[in-house]
Write a protein that holds these residues in place. Sequence first.
Motif, PDB file in Angstrom:
ATOM      1  N   LEU A   1       0.820  -1.212   0.000  1.00 18.88           N
ATOM      2  CA  LEU A   1       0.000   0.000   0.000  1.00 18.88           C
ATOM      3  C   LEU A   1       0.855   1.263   0.000  1.00 18.88           C
ATOM      4  O   LEU A   1       0.445   2.289  -0.546  1.00 18.88           O
ATOM      5  N   ARG A   2       2.044   1.183   0.585  1.00 13.85           N
ATOM      6  CA  ARG A   2       2.957   2.330   0.548  1.00 13.85           C
ATOM      7  C   ARG A   2       3.377   2.608  -0.898  1.00 13.85           C
ATOM      8  O   ARG A   2       3.485   3.746  -1.318  1.00 13.85           O
ATOM      9  N   ASP A   3       3.586   1.546  -1.647  1.00 16.13           N
ATOM     10  CA  ASP A   3       4.015   1.665  -3.037  1.00 16.13           C
ATOM     11  C   ASP A   3       2.921   1.171  -3.974  1.00 16.13           C
ATOM     12  O   ASP A   3       3.175   0.419  -4.905  1.00 16.13           O
ATOM     13  N   ILE A   4       1.697   1.612  -3.732  1.00 19.91           N
ATOM     14  CA  ILE A   4       0.531   1.094  -4.456  1.00 19.91           C
ATOM     15  C   ILE A   4       0.643   1.308  -5.965  1.00 19.91           C
ATOM     16  O   ILE A   4       0.272   0.433  -6.745  1.00 19.91           O
ATOM     17  N   GLU A   5       1.172   2.431  -6.383  1.00 19.29           N
ATOM     18  CA  GLU A   5       1.289   2.687  -7.823  1.00 19.29           C
ATOM     19  C   GLU A   5       2.202   1.656  -8.481  1.00 19.29           C
ATOM     20  O   GLU A   5       1.855   1.072  -9.510  1.00 19.29           O
ATOM     21  N   GLN A   6       3.370   1.418  -7.885  1.00 17.58           N
ATOM     22  CA  GLN A   6       4.295   0.418  -8.429  1.00 17.58           C
ATOM     23  C   GLN A   6       3.667  -0.968  -8.413  1.00 17.58           C
ATOM     24  O   GLN A   6       3.821  -1.742  -9.349  1.00 17.58           O
ATOM     25  N   PHE A   7       2.935  -1.296  -7.345  1.00 17.67           N
ATOM     26  CA  PHE A   7       2.308  -2.614  -7.234  1.00 17.67           C
ATOM     27  C   PHE A   7       1.251  -2.794  -8.316  1.00 17.67           C
ATOM     28  O   PHE A   7       1.161  -3.849  -8.938  1.00 17.67           O
ATOM     29  N   LEU A   8       0.453  -1.760  -8.563  1.00 12.19           N
ATOM     30  CA  LEU A   8      -0.561  -1.842  -9.615  1.00 12.19           C
ATOM     31  C   LEU A   8       0.085  -2.059 -10.979  1.00 12.19           C
ATOM     32  O   LEU A   8      -0.413  -2.841 -11.789  1.00 12.19           O
ATOM     33  N   LEU A   9       1.200  -1.393 -11.224  1.00 16.42           N
ATOM     34  CA  LEU A   9       1.915  -1.594 -12.479  1.00 16.42           C
ATOM     35  C   LEU A   9       2.479  -3.008 -12.551  1.00 16.42           C
ATOM     36  O   LEU A   9       2.510  -3.611 -13.619  1.00 16.42           O
ATOM     37  N   GLU A  10       2.909  -3.543 -11.428  1.00 12.94           N
ATOM     38  CA  GLU A  10       3.450  -4.906 -11.407  1.00 12.94           C
ATOM     39  C   GLU A  10       2.360  -5.941 -11.641  1.00 12.94           C
ATOM     40  O   GLU A  10       2.601  -6.978 -12.254  1.00 12.94           O
ATOM     41  N   LEU A  11       1.144  -5.670 -11.165  1.00 13.41           N
ATOM     42  CA  LEU A  11       0.037  -6.604 -11.388  1.00 13.41           C
ATOM     43  C   LEU A  11      -0.313  -6.710 -12.869  1.00 13.41           C
ATOM     44  O   LEU A  11      -0.609  -7.780 -13.372  1.00 13.41           O
ATOM     45  N   GLY A  12      -0.307  -5.606 -13.548  1.00 13.82           N
ATOM     46  CA  GLY A  12      -0.705  -5.576 -14.954  1.00 13.82           C
ATOM     47  C   GLY A  12      -1.423  -4.268 -15.240  1.00 13.82           C
ATOM     48  O   GLY A  12      -1.236  -3.285 -14.550  1.00 13.82           O
ATOM     49  N   SER A  13      -2.310  -4.277 -16.227  1.00 11.40           N
ATOM     50  CA  SER A  13      -2.968  -3.025 -16.600  1.00 11.40           C
ATOM     51  C   SER A  13      -4.446  -3.025 -16.208  1.00 11.40           C
ATOM     52  O   SER A  13      -5.073  -4.082 -16.123  1.00 11.40           O
ATOM     53  N   GLY A  14      -4.964  -1.850 -15.955  1.00  9.93           N
ATOM     54  CA  GLY A  14      -6.390  -1.682 -15.697  1.00  9.93           C
ATOM     55  C   GLY A  14      -6.833  -1.894 -14.257  1.00  9.93           C
ATOM     56  O   GLY A  14      -8.028  -1.939 -13.991  1.00  9.93           O
ATOM     57  N   PHE A  15      -5.897  -2.012 -13.316  1.00 14.20           N
ATOM     58  CA  PHE A  15      -6.268  -2.283 -11.932  1.00 14.20           C
ATOM     59  C   PHE A  15      -6.583  -1.011 -11.157  1.00 14.20           C
ATOM     60  O   PHE A  15      -5.924   0.007 -11.320  1.00 14.20           O
ATOM     61  N   THR A  16      -7.608  -1.085 -10.316  1.00 15.33           N
ATOM     62  CA  THR A  16      -7.938  -0.011  -9.386  1.00 15.33           C
ATOM     63  C   THR A  16      -8.086  -0.615  -7.997  1.00 15.33           C
ATOM     64  O   THR A  16      -8.598  -1.728  -7.835  1.00 15.33           O
ATOM     65  N   PHE A  17      -7.642   0.114  -6.992  1.00 13.38           N
ATOM     66  CA  PHE A  17      -7.684  -0.357  -5.606  1.00 13.38           C
ATOM     67  C   PHE A  17      -9.083  -0.155  -5.024  1.00 13.38           C
ATOM     68  O   PHE A  17      -9.680   0.905  -5.193  1.00 13.38           O
ATOM     69  N   ILE A  18      -9.593  -1.180  -4.328  1.00 11.11           N
ATOM     70  CA  ILE A  18     -10.904  -1.064  -3.693  1.00 11.11           C
ATOM     71  C   ILE A  18     -10.811  -1.114  -2.174  1.00 11.11           C
ATOM     72  O   ILE A  18     -11.317  -0.235  -1.497  1.00 11.11           O
ATOM     73  N   ALA A  19     -10.158  -2.153  -1.631  1.00 11.57           N
ATOM     74  CA  ALA A  19     -10.158  -2.293  -0.174  1.00 11.57           C
ATOM     75  C   ALA A  19      -8.948  -3.068   0.329  1.00 11.57           C
ATOM     76  O   ALA A  19      -8.376  -3.891  -0.380  1.00 11.57           O
ATOM     77  N   ARG A  20      -8.636  -2.778   1.571  1.00 11.15           N
ATOM     78  CA  ARG A  20      -7.617  -3.513   2.324  1.00 11.15           C
ATOM     79  C   ARG A  20      -8.347  -4.202   3.470  1.00 11.15           C
ATOM     80  O   ARG A  20      -9.189  -3.590   4.123  1.00 11.15           O
ATOM     81  N   GLN A  21      -8.045  -5.473   3.694  1.00 13.21           N
ATOM     82  CA  GLN A  21      -8.698  -6.245   4.750  1.00 13.21           C
ATOM     83  C   GLN A  21     -10.225  -6.161   4.629  1.00 13.21           C
ATOM     84  O   GLN A  21     -10.924  -5.826   5.583  1.00 13.21           O
ATOM     85  N   LYS A  22     -10.708  -6.456   3.434  1.00 15.49           N
ATOM     86  CA  LYS A  22     -12.156  -6.449   3.161  1.00 15.49           C
ATOM     87  C   LYS A  22     -12.822  -7.518   4.023  1.00 15.49           C
ATOM     88  O   LYS A  22     -12.556  -8.710   3.891  1.00 15.49           O
ATOM     89  N   ARG A  23     -13.686  -7.077   4.919  1.00 18.79           N
ATOM     90  CA  ARG A  23     -14.358  -7.994   5.846  1.00 18.79           C
ATOM     91  C   ARG A  23     -15.555  -8.642   5.163  1.00 18.79           C
ATOM     92  O   ARG A  23     -16.385  -7.954   4.566  1.00 18.79           O
ATOM     93  N   ILE A  24     -15.592  -9.961   5.241  1.00 22.53           N
ATOM     94  CA  ILE A  24     -16.767 -10.692   4.771  1.00 22.53           C
ATOM     95  C   ILE A  24     -17.248 -11.555   5.922  1.00 22.53           C
ATOM     96  O   ILE A  24     -16.460 -12.059   6.718  1.00 22.53           O
TER      97      ILE A  24
END
Length: 169
Positions: A78-101
């Motif tokens: 999350l500190r380096d979210i931009e780099q992580f999104l680029l590492e995942l691939g293209s078109g990603f947007t962040f929604i939640a951390r520790q999404k409770r279900i």
Amino acid sequence: MAIQERWSTRTLDERIGAVMFERTAIAKKPDDAIVSELSELRASGQFNQELVLKDPHILDFLELNDRYLEKDLEDAILRDIEQFLLELGSGFTFIARQKRIQIDNDDFYIDLLFYNRKLKRLVAIDLKLEKFKHSHKSQMELYLSWLNKYEVEEDENPPLGIILCTSKK
């Protein structure tokens, strides 16, 4: 991909440096299949869905020590979210951390939840600091079933799960 994603020359250089081509599904195909598929994509102006997700993920940019906890990994991502999104691939947007279900009276937490605009689906990421176990798959299937039932919109595809663990197995 560079044209389709409108990458700058800097982004293209970064993707080349990160060996993106070699790490994507297209690099796992025979040369004739690559040429054929690229010409079809060029003609149709579309993208290859297998190229949207990189494989494997190289997270060296997080600069973690040799020993860390899953929470440390999550914090670094999350500190380096931009780099992580680029590492995942293209078109990603962040929604939640520790999404409770909640299932019956039990609470579960999805480590990271993203949405991919290209794939039109939720992407759940479960972080594991151990080798892959079959219980991880079962846990992810539980998450995906819940997301499909309660979070997926009508025009979206079923959710996708990624388990990031220490081995590719």
